[in-house]
Design an enzyme around this catalytic site. Structure first.
Site, PDB file in Angstrom:
ATOM      1  N   SER A 158       0.876  -1.182   0.000  1.00 54.06           N
ATOM      2  CA  SER A 158       0.000   0.000   0.000  1.00 54.06           C
ATOM      3  C   SER A 158       0.902   1.217   0.000  1.00 54.06           C
ATOM      4  CB  SER A 158      -0.867   0.009   1.269  1.00 54.06           C
ATOM      5  OG  SER A 158      -1.425   1.289   1.487  1.00 54.06           O
TER       6      SER A 158
ATOM      7  N   TYR B  80      -2.790  -1.044  10.399  1.00 53.26           N
ATOM      8  CA  TYR B  80      -2.695  -1.227   8.943  1.00 53.26           C
ATOM      9  C   TYR B  80      -1.351  -0.702   8.419  1.00 53.26           C
ATOM     10  CZ  TYR B  80      -4.152  -1.079   4.007  1.00 53.26           C
ATOM     11  OH  TYR B  80      -4.246  -1.273   2.650  1.00 53.26           O
TER      12      TYR B  80
HETATM   13  P1  NAD Z   1     -11.275  -6.118  -0.490  1.00 49.47           P
HETATM   14  O1  NAD Z   1     -11.888  -6.004   0.860  1.00 49.47           O
HETATM   15  O2  NAD Z   1     -12.162  -6.169  -1.665  1.00 49.47           O
HETATM   16  O3  NAD Z   1     -10.295  -7.371  -0.576  1.00 49.47           O
HETATM   17  C1  NAD Z   1      -9.678  -7.970   0.512  1.00 49.47           C
HETATM   18  C2  NAD Z   1      -9.878  -9.463   0.360  1.00 49.47           C
HETATM   19  O4  NAD Z   1      -9.146 -10.149   1.390  1.00 49.47           O
HETATM   20  C3  NAD Z   1     -11.354  -9.877   0.486  1.00 49.47           C
HETATM   21  O5  NAD Z   1     -11.718 -10.627  -0.641  1.00 49.47           O
HETATM   22  C4  NAD Z   1     -11.375 -10.708   1.754  1.00 49.47           C
HETATM   23  O6  NAD Z   1     -12.319 -11.772   1.712  1.00 49.47           O
HETATM   24  C5  NAD Z   1      -9.954 -11.241   1.792  1.00 49.47           C
HETATM   25  N1  NAD Z   1      -9.554 -11.685   3.124  1.00 49.47           N
HETATM   26  C6  NAD Z   1      -9.719 -11.037   4.305  1.00 49.47           C
HETATM   27  N2  NAD Z   1      -9.273 -11.794   5.319  1.00 49.47           N
HETATM   28  C7  NAD Z   1      -8.803 -12.945   4.762  1.00 49.47           C
HETATM   29  C8  NAD Z   1      -8.208 -14.104   5.290  1.00 49.47           C
HETATM   30  N3  NAD Z   1      -8.009 -14.254   6.612  1.00 49.47           N
HETATM   31  N4  NAD Z   1      -7.859 -15.107   4.431  1.00 49.47           N
HETATM   32  C9  NAD Z   1      -8.054 -14.974   3.092  1.00 49.47           C
HETATM   33  N5  NAD Z   1      -8.616 -13.880   2.540  1.00 49.47           N
HETATM   34  C10 NAD Z   1      -8.977 -12.876   3.373  1.00 49.47           C
HETATM   35  O7  NAD Z   1     -10.263  -4.885  -0.603  1.00 49.47           O
HETATM   36  P2  NAD Z   1      -9.109  -4.587  -1.661  1.00 49.47           P
HETATM   37  O8  NAD Z   1      -9.017  -3.125  -1.751  1.00 49.47           O
HETATM   38  O9  NAD Z   1      -9.296  -5.361  -2.892  1.00 49.47           O
HETATM   39  O10 NAD Z   1      -7.814  -5.084  -0.871  1.00 49.47           O
HETATM   40  C11 NAD Z   1      -6.896  -6.017  -1.402  1.00 49.47           C
HETATM   41  C12 NAD Z   1      -5.487  -5.691  -0.935  1.00 49.47           C
HETATM   42  O11 NAD Z   1      -5.091  -4.427  -1.477  1.00 49.47           O
HETATM   43  C13 NAD Z   1      -5.351  -5.559   0.591  1.00 49.47           C
HETATM   44  O12 NAD Z   1      -4.124  -6.142   1.006  1.00 49.47           O
HETATM   45  C14 NAD Z   1      -5.318  -4.062   0.788  1.00 49.47           C
HETATM   46  O13 NAD Z   1      -4.618  -3.697   1.964  1.00 49.47           O
HETATM   47  C15 NAD Z   1      -4.577  -3.616  -0.466  1.00 49.47           C
HETATM   48  N6  NAD Z   1      -4.761  -2.205  -0.809  1.00 49.47           N
HETATM   49  C16 NAD Z   1      -5.962  -1.722  -1.258  1.00 49.47           C
HETATM   50  C17 NAD Z   1      -6.079  -0.377  -1.579  1.00 49.47           C
HETATM   51  C18 NAD Z   1      -7.347   0.222  -2.128  1.00 49.47           C
HETATM   52  O14 NAD Z   1      -7.364   1.439  -2.343  1.00 49.47           O
HETATM   53  N7  NAD Z   1      -8.395  -0.525  -2.383  1.00 49.47           N
HETATM   54  C19 NAD Z   1      -4.973   0.473  -1.414  1.00 49.47           C
HETATM   55  C20 NAD Z   1      -3.790  -0.046  -0.941  1.00 49.47           C
HETATM   56  C21 NAD Z   1      -3.677  -1.392  -0.647  1.00 49.47           C
END
Ligand code: NAD
Length: 269
Positions: free
Chosen positions: A154, A167
Site C-alpha cells: 500500500s 494497517y
Molecule cells: P477487499 O476487501 O475487496 O479485498 C480484501 C480481500 O481479502 C477480500 O476478498 C477478503 O475476503 C480477503 N480476506 C480477508 N481476510 C482474509 C483471510 N483471513 N484469508 C483470506 N482472505 C482474506 O479490498 P481490496 O481493496 O481489494 O484489498 C486487497 C489488498 O489491497 C489488501 O491487502 C489491501 O490492503 C490492499 N490495498 C488496497 C487499496 C485500495 O485502495 N483498495 C490500497 C492499498 C492497498
C-alpha cells in the site's frame, strides 16, 4: 495474442473481491490457471461468480477456501494445489483488511487481526510458495524464474496513516519482509516484489468514494485526479509475474496516480 503466463499456476489470496479478483482476471487473461483463495466468512456463491466469470472468458480458475492467517490452512492449500496442478508458479499475496481506531482506543484484537492477516498471512503464504519454488527449480518452458511472489502492499508502506496504526505497521512490515525474502532467494532465481496501490475503488474503501463529496475530498490526495481501478493493479501484477520483469527483484511499484508525490505541495505548498 501472446499469453505470457501460459501453463503457469497462480494462487491469488483474498481474490473473491476487489484487487484480488482484478489480479485473478488479469493473470487468467495472460494464460495462468488461477486459484481464487477466499476466507470462510465469504459466501461461496459470490466467490464462484469470480471463477465463473474467468471461465466464461476462456480462462482457467478454481476456488479454494483458506484463512491466510492460519498456518495449517495455508500449508494445506499449497499441498492441495500442488497435488492437483503439479506445482505453483506465482503467488499474489493480496488478502488484507482494515480494523481502524485511534491508537488509544485500539484493542489488542484489532491490532492482532490486521497484523495476523496482512503481515503474518503474507509470511505464511510466501514461505510455502518458496518451498515449492525451491523444490521445482526453473522450468525454462514456462519462465526464466523458479517462481514469482507479488505482495500487495500500500502507499501506507511509506505514508504514515493516523487512525490506522495497525494497517500502516502491517504494510511497512510487508515492505521489509518482501525485500528480505527477495534478497534471500534471488540466487535461486526467485523474484519477490510488491505493488503499492494508492486509492483503488474496492469494497475496502467505498466510504471514501461512494458520494461525489467524498470522492472530491479523496481526489485532493491524488495528483492525477482519478480514482484507480482494479485493472490498473491487474496489469502490473501480470508484468511482475511475467519474464518482462525478469531483472526486477525486491522492489515496490507504486500504482497510485501520484499519491506519494506530496500532493499538499501541488500549488506551491
Ligand atoms: P477487499 O476487501 O475487496 O479485498 C480484501 C480481500 O481479502 C477480500 O476478498 C477478503 O475476503 C480477503 N480476506 C480477508 N481476510 C482474509 C483471510 N483471513 N484469508 C483470506 N482472505 C482474506 O479490498 P481490496 O481493496 O481489494 O484489498 C486487497 C489488498 O489491497 C489488501 O491487502 C489491501 O490492503 C490492499 N490495498 C488496497 C487499496 C485500495 O485502495 N483498495 C490500497 C492499498 C492497498
Amino acid at each position: 495474442m501472446e499469453k505470457k503466463l501460459q501453463d503457469q499456476i497462480a494462487i491469488v489470496t483474498g481474490a473473491s473481491s476487489g484487487i484480488g479478483a482484478g489480479c485473478a482476471r488479469a493473470l487468467a487473461g495472460a494464460g495462468a490457471t488461477v486459484v481464487i483463495n477466499y476466507p470462510a466468512a465469504r459466501s461461496k456463491e459470490k466467490v464462484s461468480k469470480v471463477a465463473d466469470g474467468i471461465v466464461a472468458e476462456g480462462g482457467k480458475a478454481i476456488i479454494y477456501q483458506a484463512d491466510v492467517s492460519k498456518e495449517d490452512e495455508v500449508v494445506k492449500m499449497f499441498t492441495d494445489v500442488t497435488a492437483q496442478f503439479g506445482t505453483v508458479d506465482i503467488l499474489v499475496n493480496n488478502a488484507g483488511l482494515q480494523r481502524d481506531a485511534k491508537l488509544v482506543d485500539m484493542t489488542i484484537d484489532q491490532w492482532n487481526e490486521v497484523i495476523g492477516i496482512n503481515l503474518t498471512g503474507q509470511f505464511l503464504c510466501a514461505r510455502e510458495a518458496i518451498k515449492e519454488f525451491l523444490r521445482r527449480g526453473v522450468d525454462e518452458t514456462k519462465s526464466k524464474a523458479a517462481g514469482k511472489i507479488i505482495c500487495m502492499s500500500s502507499v501506507h508502506e511509506v505514508i504514515p496513516w493516523a487512525g490506522h496504526v495497525n494497517y500502516a505497521a502491517s504494510k511497512g512490515g510487508v515492505m521489509m519482509m518482501m525485500k528480505t525474502i527477495a534478497q534471500e532467494y534471488a540466487p535461486h532465481k526467485i523474484r519477490v516484489n510488491s505493488i503499492a496501490p494508492g486509492a483503488i475503488a474496492t469494497p475496502i474503501n467505498h466510504e471514501a468514494w461512494d458520494t461525489p463529496e467524498d470522492l472530491q475530498k479523496l481526489l485532493k490526495l491524488v495528483p492525477q485526479k482519478r480514482i484507480g481501478q482494479v485493472e490498473d493493479i491487474g496489469k502490473v501484477a501480470v508484468f511482475l509475474a511475467s519474464d518482462d520483469s525478469d531483472y526486477i527483484n525486491g522492489t515496490t511499484i507504486f500504482v497510485d496516480g501520484g499519491m506519494t508525490l506530496y500532493p499538499g505541495f501541488e500549488d506551491n505548498g
